[in-house]
Every structure is written in structure tokens, then in C-alpha cells.
Motif scaffolding. Structure first.
Motif, mmCIF file in Angstrom:
data_model
loop_
_atom_site.group_PDB
_atom_site.id
_atom_site.type_symbol
_atom_site.label_atom_id
_atom_site.label_comp_id
_atom_site.label_asym_id
_atom_site.label_seq_id
_atom_site.Cartn_x
_atom_site.Cartn_y
_atom_site.Cartn_z
ATOM 1 N N LYS A 261 0.842 -1.188 0.000
ATOM 2 C CA LYS A 261 0.000 0.000 0.000
ATOM 3 C C LYS A 261 0.878 1.237 0.000
ATOM 4 O O LYS A 261 1.831 1.326 0.769
ATOM 5 N N VAL A 262 0.558 2.185 -0.880
ATOM 6 C CA VAL A 262 1.310 3.439 -0.947
ATOM 7 C C VAL A 262 0.332 4.585 -1.165
ATOM 8 O O VAL A 262 -0.562 4.498 -2.011
ATOM 9 N N GLU A 263 0.510 5.667 -0.413
ATOM 10 C CA GLU A 263 -0.292 6.868 -0.584
ATOM 11 C C GLU A 263 0.638 8.079 -0.669
ATOM 12 O O GLU A 263 1.568 8.210 0.137
ATOM 13 N N LEU A 264 0.386 8.948 -1.635
ATOM 14 C CA LEU A 264 1.069 10.231 -1.738
ATOM 15 C C LEU A 264 0.088 11.306 -1.279
ATOM 16 O O LEU A 264 -0.978 11.461 -1.875
ATOM 17 N N LEU A 265 0.459 12.044 -0.240
ATOM 18 C CA LEU A 265 -0.482 12.916 0.435
ATOM 19 C C LEU A 265 0.000 14.362 0.490
ATOM 20 O O LEU A 265 1.204 14.633 0.464
ATOM 21 N N ASP A 266 -0.968 15.279 0.593
ATOM 22 C CA ASP A 266 -0.682 16.682 0.898
ATOM 23 C C ASP A 266 -0.886 16.964 2.380
ATOM 24 O O ASP A 266 -0.343 17.928 2.924
ATOM 25 N N THR A 267 -1.678 16.128 3.041
ATOM 26 C CA THR A 267 -1.976 16.308 4.456
ATOM 27 C C THR A 267 -0.779 15.880 5.306
ATOM 28 O O THR A 267 -0.249 14.785 5.127
ATOM 29 N N PRO A 268 -0.333 16.712 6.249
ATOM 30 C CA PRO A 268 0.820 16.354 7.090
ATOM 31 C C PRO A 268 0.602 15.066 7.870
ATOM 32 O O PRO A 268 -0.515 14.763 8.310
ATOM 33 N N LEU A 269 1.664 14.310 8.034
ATOM 34 C CA LEU A 269 1.654 13.070 8.809
ATOM 35 C C LEU A 269 2.373 13.278 10.130
ATOM 36 O O LEU A 269 3.217 14.172 10.268
ATOM 37 N N GLU A 270 2.072 12.428 11.095
ATOM 38 C CA GLU A 270 2.819 12.405 12.339
ATOM 39 C C GLU A 270 3.942 11.376 12.237
ATOM 40 O O GLU A 270 3.832 10.379 11.517
ATOM 41 N N PHE A 271 5.024 11.621 12.986
ATOM 42 C CA PHE A 271 6.176 10.735 12.990
ATOM 43 C C PHE A 271 6.492 10.360 14.444
ATOM 44 O O PHE A 271 7.473 10.826 15.022
#
Length: 283
Positions: A261-271
Motif C-alpha cells: 500500500k502506498v499513498e502520496l499525500l498533501d496532508t501532514p503526517l505524524e512521525f
């Protein structure tokens, strides 16, 4: 689960061997069925065979125009992958959750049987590694790895490994033609870089060779799928060929990454990267 850190070592040339000094005395050359990999001789001064016939011709202006690479543009990436590796000492498989902020951060969560074993955070300067199962935390600079393994590693190389973009964009390139590939040759801090670009303008292979040691890192990309109007490599094959400092013999480690599964996002992610205070105080 005790060997998941070996995968992280291969992924970045580094982590597990910073904690363990064991090296097998019997060279083992791994084979992987999913992609074609050149056979590596066991002599110290051997050279990895190119993926195609070695005949090359000088580039023309028309060829230089064709050699432009369609790279993946994104702000954030979220992925899950099945990862397997074979080293001279062992072979294991894991599930790895990947999060990335382009040109900034790579976060990995490594698990097996649904249990998190380790988390790693890569930025431009430092690698942070938390071995949750064994209660160990370590920080490394890329210079630490260069000193230990005689190979210059960078964040850009690791990012290229995940998304298949060219890691050295600002370096001058010499273009040749090698059968169905365009070959972009570069140098960076004693590392020779061969970029193989297919007719679809996608990077198919990167071969990195450390001049002073002949150690090699090969990244092969395959199974391209359309993702947000980009061709994304769903499969990556990492091959590390290195000369042991213990017995001066050539060894090979292979890592196979299959994205599920791969998603390219504009929404910030948490790390998320939380370390027990008692471990932080030791560093």
C-alpha cells in the motif's frame, strides 16, 4: 524478531552491525527470484556486472533530451511493505510501515506477527534507532557509517531507495546509451553513480560504487504502477556487496521490498518516536 535490526543495517548500511561485530567466515551469495541480479564473484577486486550488455555509445543532443527522468513529486508518503532479506548469516521477513516528508524525514516501524520490534527516524543529519524489544536506543550520524563501512551514505540515497527518484540531481552527468537504457554517470565524494533510465523515463537501476573499497550498493526498481499520475515502483531490490574488514572476502546481502500500500499525500503526517527517559539519559 531478534534479527529485524539486520534489515535496518542493510537498508542504511548500518544499524545492526554498529551493535554486533559478528561476520560469517563463509562467503554466501544470495539469489532472488523476483528480479534478475548479476552474479557477484567472491574475489575482492571483482566488479558487479551491468544489467545489460556493456556496449555504450556517446550521447547526442537528441539523446540528452530523451534522458529526462519522470520523478515522483509529493509532500508526504505513507506506505506499508513486506520486506525480506538474505545476509551471509541469516534470512528474515518483516512488515515495515513507512512515513516520509519529502527531503526531510523518513520514519520506519518494523514489526512481525503484529508486534512492533523497532522504530527508526532518519533526517538529513542523524539516524535515531529504538530497539523496543531489547530496550536499546542509539543515535548515529552518516559520518559514523562512512567510517565504519567505508561507504558514503546520505539521506538522499535512502529516499531514492523508497520512491525511485534520482538521489544526486545537482551533480554533473555524462550520458551514454546502453542498449535499451540511457546511462547517466556521476561522481559524488569518491562514489561512482550509474543511473540506468528506461524508455519510459523512469529510473530502473542505481549502481553506487565506493572508489577506494570497491564496495557496491545496487538499487533495482520494478513493478511500476500509476499513483497520483506518477509511475511508482512497487518493488525494490537492494543488493549490498562489501569486503569484510575481518577476512577481506567479498560478501553480499540482499533486501527485497514489496509495497502492499502506498499513498502520496498533501496532508501532514505524524512521525511518532517516543523513547523511555531512562534510555535517553544513557546517550
Amino acid at each position: 524478531m531478534k534479527h529485524y535490526s539486520i534489515f535496518l543495517f542493510t537498508l542504511s548500511f548500518l544499524i545492526a552491525s554498529c551493535k554486533r561485530q559478528q561476520v560469517s567466515q563463509t562467503p554466501i551469495i544470495s539469489s532472488v527470484d523476483t528480479l534478475k541480479v548479476a552474479t557477484i564473484p567472491t574475489q575482492k577486486d571483482s566488479v558487479v556486472a551491468a544489467p545489460v550488455a556493456p556496449t555504450v555509445t556517446p550521447n547526442t543532443p537528441a539523446e540528452e533530451e530523451k534522458v529526462s527522468i519522470d520523478e515522483i513529486d509529493f509532500k508526504y508518503l505513507k506506505a506499508k511493505a513486506k520486506v525480506s532479506y538474505k545476509s551471509p548469516n541469516d534470512s528474515q521477513s518483516f512488515v515495515v510501515d513507512i512515513r516520509m516528508r519529502k527531503d526531510s524525514l523518513i520514519w520506519l516501524n518494523i514489526s512481525a506477527f503484529g508486534i512492533t520490534g523497532a522504530t527508526a527516524l532518519f533526517d538529513k543529519d542523524v539516524v535515531k534507532f529504538y530497539d523496543k524489544l531489547h530496550g536499546e536506543y542509539n543515535e548515529y550520524t552518516y559520518a559514523n557509517f562512512a567510517e565504519k563501512f567505508n561507504f558514503n551514505l546520505s539521506y538522499d540515497i535512502l529516499q531514492a531507495l523508497v520512491v525511485g527518484n534520482r538521489p544526486f540531481k545537482k551533480n554533473k552527468s555524462r550520458v551514454t546509451r546502453s542498449n535499451e537504457y540511457f546511462l547517466l554517470k556521476q561522481t559524488d565524494n569518491k562514489v561512482l553513480i550509474d543511473n540506468y533510465i528506461g524508455e519510459n523515463k523512469k529510473l530502473k537501476k542505481i549502481l553506487l560504487t565506493q572508489e577506494d573499497t570497491s564496495n557496491k550498493l545496487t538499487l533495482d526498481f520494478d513493478d511500476f504502477t500509476t499513483l497520483n499520475q506518477f509511475l511508482f515502483p512497487q518493488s525494490s531490490l537492494i543488493t549490498l556487496d562489501y569486503v569484510s574488514k575481518v577476512d577481506q572476502k567479498m560478501y553480499q546481502t540482499v533486501v527485497n521490498i514489496k509495497h502492499t500500500k502506498v499513498e502520496l499525500l498533501d496532508t501532514p503526517l505524524e512521525f511518532p518516536f517516543r523513547i523511555p527517559e531512562k534510555l535517553l539519559n544513557k546517550n
